[in-house]
Design a protein around this motif. Structure first.
Motif, PDB file in Angstrom:
ATOM      1  N   LEU A  26      14.589 -19.509 -47.916  1.00  0.00           N
ATOM      2  CA  LEU A  26      14.021 -18.284 -47.367  1.00  0.00           C
ATOM      3  C   LEU A  26      15.264 -17.125 -47.386  1.00  0.00           C
ATOM      4  CD1 LEU A  26      11.973 -19.615 -44.354  1.00  0.00           C
ATOM      5  CD2 LEU A  26      11.214 -18.563 -46.457  1.00  0.00           C
ATOM      6  N   ILE A  27      16.449 -18.019 -46.953  1.00  0.00           N
ATOM      7  CA  ILE A  27      17.458 -17.055 -47.205  1.00  0.00           C
ATOM      8  C   ILE A  27      17.887 -16.517 -48.586  1.00  0.00           C
ATOM      9  CG2 ILE A  27      20.213 -17.037 -46.928  1.00  0.00           C
ATOM     10  CD1 ILE A  27      19.787 -19.177 -44.748  1.00  0.00           C
ATOM     11  N   ILE A  28      17.824 -17.397 -49.700  1.00  0.00           N
ATOM     12  CA  ILE A  28      17.858 -16.718 -50.985  1.00  0.00           C
ATOM     13  C   ILE A  28      16.799 -15.927 -51.449  1.00  0.00           C
ATOM     14  CG2 ILE A  28      17.694 -17.593 -53.621  1.00  0.00           C
ATOM     15  CD1 ILE A  28      19.004 -20.443 -52.519  1.00  0.00           C
ATOM     16  N   SER A  29      15.457 -16.047 -50.859  1.00  0.00           N
ATOM     17  CA  SER A  29      14.506 -15.080 -51.015  1.00  0.00           C
ATOM     18  C   SER A  29      14.564 -13.950 -50.331  1.00  0.00           C
ATOM     19  CB  SER A  29      13.239 -15.846 -50.594  1.00  0.00           C
ATOM     20  OG  SER A  29      12.080 -14.789 -50.914  1.00  0.00           O
ATOM     21  N   LYS A  30      15.309 -13.802 -49.389  1.00  0.00           N
ATOM     22  CA  LYS A  30      15.717 -12.718 -48.477  1.00  0.00           C
ATOM     23  C   LYS A  30      16.599 -11.848 -49.260  1.00  0.00           C
ATOM     24  CE  LYS A  30      16.788 -10.979 -43.977  1.00  0.00           C
ATOM     25  NZ  LYS A  30      17.146 -11.324 -42.486  1.00  0.00           N
ATOM     26  N   GLU A  31      17.718 -12.747 -49.855  1.00  0.00           N
ATOM     27  CA  GLU A  31      18.728 -11.879 -50.605  1.00  0.00           C
ATOM     28  C   GLU A  31      18.320 -11.392 -51.911  1.00  0.00           C
ATOM     29  OE1 GLU A  31      21.634 -10.812 -49.047  1.00  0.00           O
ATOM     30  OE2 GLU A  31      20.979 -11.726 -47.497  1.00  0.00           O
ATOM     31  N   SER A  32      17.396 -11.927 -52.334  1.00  0.00           N
ATOM     32  CA  SER A  32      16.997 -11.612 -53.947  1.00  0.00           C
ATOM     33  C   SER A  32      15.786 -10.528 -53.823  1.00  0.00           C
ATOM     34  CB  SER A  32      16.434 -12.832 -54.581  1.00  0.00           C
ATOM     35  OG  SER A  32      15.121 -13.261 -53.672  1.00  0.00           O
ATOM     36  N   TYR A  33      15.255 -10.070 -54.953  1.00  0.00           N
ATOM     37  CA  TYR A  33      14.307  -9.115 -55.128  1.00  0.00           C
ATOM     38  C   TYR A  33      13.110  -9.794 -55.736  1.00  0.00           C
ATOM     39  CZ  TYR A  33      18.304  -6.196 -54.813  1.00  0.00           C
ATOM     40  OH  TYR A  33      19.592  -5.598 -54.360  1.00  0.00           O
ATOM     41  N   PRO A  34      12.256 -10.312 -54.931  1.00  0.00           N
ATOM     42  CA  PRO A  34      10.978 -10.950 -55.295  1.00  0.00           C
ATOM     43  C   PRO A  34       9.751 -10.136 -55.850  1.00  0.00           C
ATOM     44  CG  PRO A  34      11.261 -11.145 -53.005  1.00  0.00           C
ATOM     45  CD  PRO A  34      12.178 -10.511 -53.418  1.00  0.00           C
ATOM     46  N   GLN A  35       9.744  -8.858 -55.333  1.00  0.00           N
ATOM     47  CA  GLN A  35       8.644  -8.093 -55.602  1.00  0.00           C
ATOM     48  C   GLN A  35       8.995  -7.044 -56.549  1.00  0.00           C
ATOM     49  OE1 GLN A  35       7.911  -6.707 -51.766  1.00  0.00           O
ATOM     50  NE2 GLN A  35       6.620  -8.124 -51.130  1.00  0.00           N
ATOM     51  N   LYS A  36       8.199  -6.550 -57.326  1.00  0.00           N
ATOM     52  CA  LYS A  36       8.791  -5.474 -58.573  1.00  0.00           C
ATOM     53  C   LYS A  36       7.286  -4.743 -58.774  1.00  0.00           C
ATOM     54  CE  LYS A  36       7.887  -9.046 -62.164  1.00  0.00           C
ATOM     55  NZ  LYS A  36       8.464  -9.818 -63.420  1.00  0.00           N
ATOM     56  N   LEU A  37       7.619  -3.356 -59.161  1.00  0.00           N
ATOM     57  CA  LEU A  37       6.688  -2.547 -59.323  1.00  0.00           C
ATOM     58  C   LEU A  37       7.127  -1.657 -60.473  1.00  0.00           C
ATOM     59  CD1 LEU A  37       5.468  -1.730 -55.696  1.00  0.00           C
ATOM     60  CD2 LEU A  37       4.080  -3.136 -57.314  1.00  0.00           C
ATOM     61  N   LYS A 102      13.474  -5.916 -52.261  1.00  0.00           N
ATOM     62  CA  LYS A 102      13.889  -7.056 -51.322  1.00  0.00           C
ATOM     63  C   LYS A 102      12.600  -7.266 -50.348  1.00  0.00           C
ATOM     64  CE  LYS A 102      18.690  -6.640 -51.196  1.00  0.00           C
ATOM     65  NZ  LYS A 102      19.949  -6.604 -50.337  1.00  0.00           N
ATOM     66  N   PRO A 103      12.346  -8.428 -49.781  1.00  0.00           N
ATOM     67  CA  PRO A 103      11.438  -8.666 -48.927  1.00  0.00           C
ATOM     68  C   PRO A 103      11.380  -7.722 -47.581  1.00  0.00           C
ATOM     69  CG  PRO A 103      12.362 -10.455 -49.311  1.00  0.00           C
ATOM     70  CD  PRO A 103      13.433  -9.746 -49.990  1.00  0.00           C
ATOM     71  N   GLY A 104      10.287  -6.997 -47.508  1.00  0.00           N
ATOM     72  CA  GLY A 104       9.920  -5.997 -46.393  1.00  0.00           C
ATOM     73  C   GLY A 104       9.923  -4.594 -47.059  1.00  0.00           C
ATOM     74  N   ALA A 105      10.525  -4.402 -48.046  1.00  0.00           N
ATOM     75  CA  ALA A 105      10.774  -3.038 -48.617  1.00  0.00           C
ATOM     76  C   ALA A 105       9.249  -2.367 -49.184  1.00  0.00           C
ATOM     77  CB  ALA A 105      11.706  -3.037 -49.910  1.00  0.00           C
ATOM     78  N   GLN A 106       8.576  -3.245 -49.701  1.00  0.00           N
ATOM     79  CA  GLN A 106       7.198  -2.724 -50.261  1.00  0.00           C
ATOM     80  C   GLN A 106       6.517  -2.756 -49.114  1.00  0.00           C
ATOM     81  OE1 GLN A 106       5.741  -5.190 -53.399  1.00  0.00           O
ATOM     82  NE2 GLN A 106       3.821  -3.838 -53.733  1.00  0.00           N
TER      83      GLN A 106
END
Length: 243
Positions: A26-37, A102-106
């Protein structure tokens, strides 16, 4: 740990999650960019948020990537982190063909988009309600005008009926007085005619009686004169015979 039904040991549960590596993921996913457009998709999907006059003037003449970077920086500024050197770390990264979030941006972008649609829907609803209210007001005004016109018509009719009734009574009284006056005049005329006729009739009868009396008197006087003449004639005859 005590095994008690319907009771959770939160500390033990967190240790189990840490041991399983889920918290690290979860911490790694939070620091990464899982979403893309893609850039085109962002411009198409969030074009409603670009209708601000100031924003349109600011991004006019920019390239596609610069335009997307500018609007994302403005929209996601509340989620950015301020560094010690005064710069800000944005919750997105721009690639060559796509933007990574990042998580929450989208979710923030979708929240802004839903807010825009909510405001638009409220505007449409308010406009529709205004039109419906105006229509209802117009109908109420029309109904009120019809009720007022009906009441005024009823009042005018009632006043007209009263005036007509009063005029009828007045005309009937005037006709009655005229009829009485005419009857009195005709009665007086009839009385005058009757009295004149009766006087003429009485005078005529009196005249006939006078004539009859005169004729009778003349006949009696003529008879007496004849008797007297006969007597005198007899006396004269006797006297002449004696001579």
């Amino acid at each position: 740990a005590n095994m008690i039904p319907k009771l959770t040991d939160h500390a033990n549960t967190m240790k189990q999650l840490e041991c399983s590596g889920l918290m690290t993921a979860l911490i790694i996913s939070k620091e990464s960019y899982p979403q893309k457009l893609g850039y085109e998709f962002i411009v198409t999907r969030y074009s409603c948020l670009m209708r601000d006059n100031g924003l349109n003037e600011a991004i006019a003449g920019m390239e596609l990537q610069e335009r997307v970077r500018y609007v994302l920086a403005k929209w996601l500024k509340p989620m950015s982190k301020k560094n010690r050197d005064g710069t800000r770390t944005m919750p997105f990264a721009c690639g060559k063909t796509k933007v990574f979030f990042k998580p929450g941006a989208q979710d923030r972008l979708e929240h802004l988009r839903l807010q825009f649609f909510e405001r638009s829907s409220r505007t449409i609803q308010s406009w529709f309600r205004m039109v419906a209210a105006r229509k209802a007001l117009s109908l109420r005004k029309g109904s009120m005008y019809r009720v007022q016109s009906f009441c005024r018509m009823a009042l005018v009719r009632l006043r007209l009926e009263k005036q007509s009734f009063a005029a009828t009574n007045i005309s009937a009284w005037i006709r009655c007085r005229l009829a009485v006056s005419k009857f009195v005049t005709q009665r007086e005329s009839a009385i005058v005619i009757q009295s004149t006729f009766r006087r003429w009739k009485d005078e005529s009868v009196l005249e006939r009686m006078k004539r009859s009396a005169l004729i009778a008197q003349a006949a009696v006087r003529m008879a007496l004169i004849r008797i007297e003449i006969r007597r005198q004639h007899a006396a004269a005859t006797i006297i002449s015979c004696c001579w």
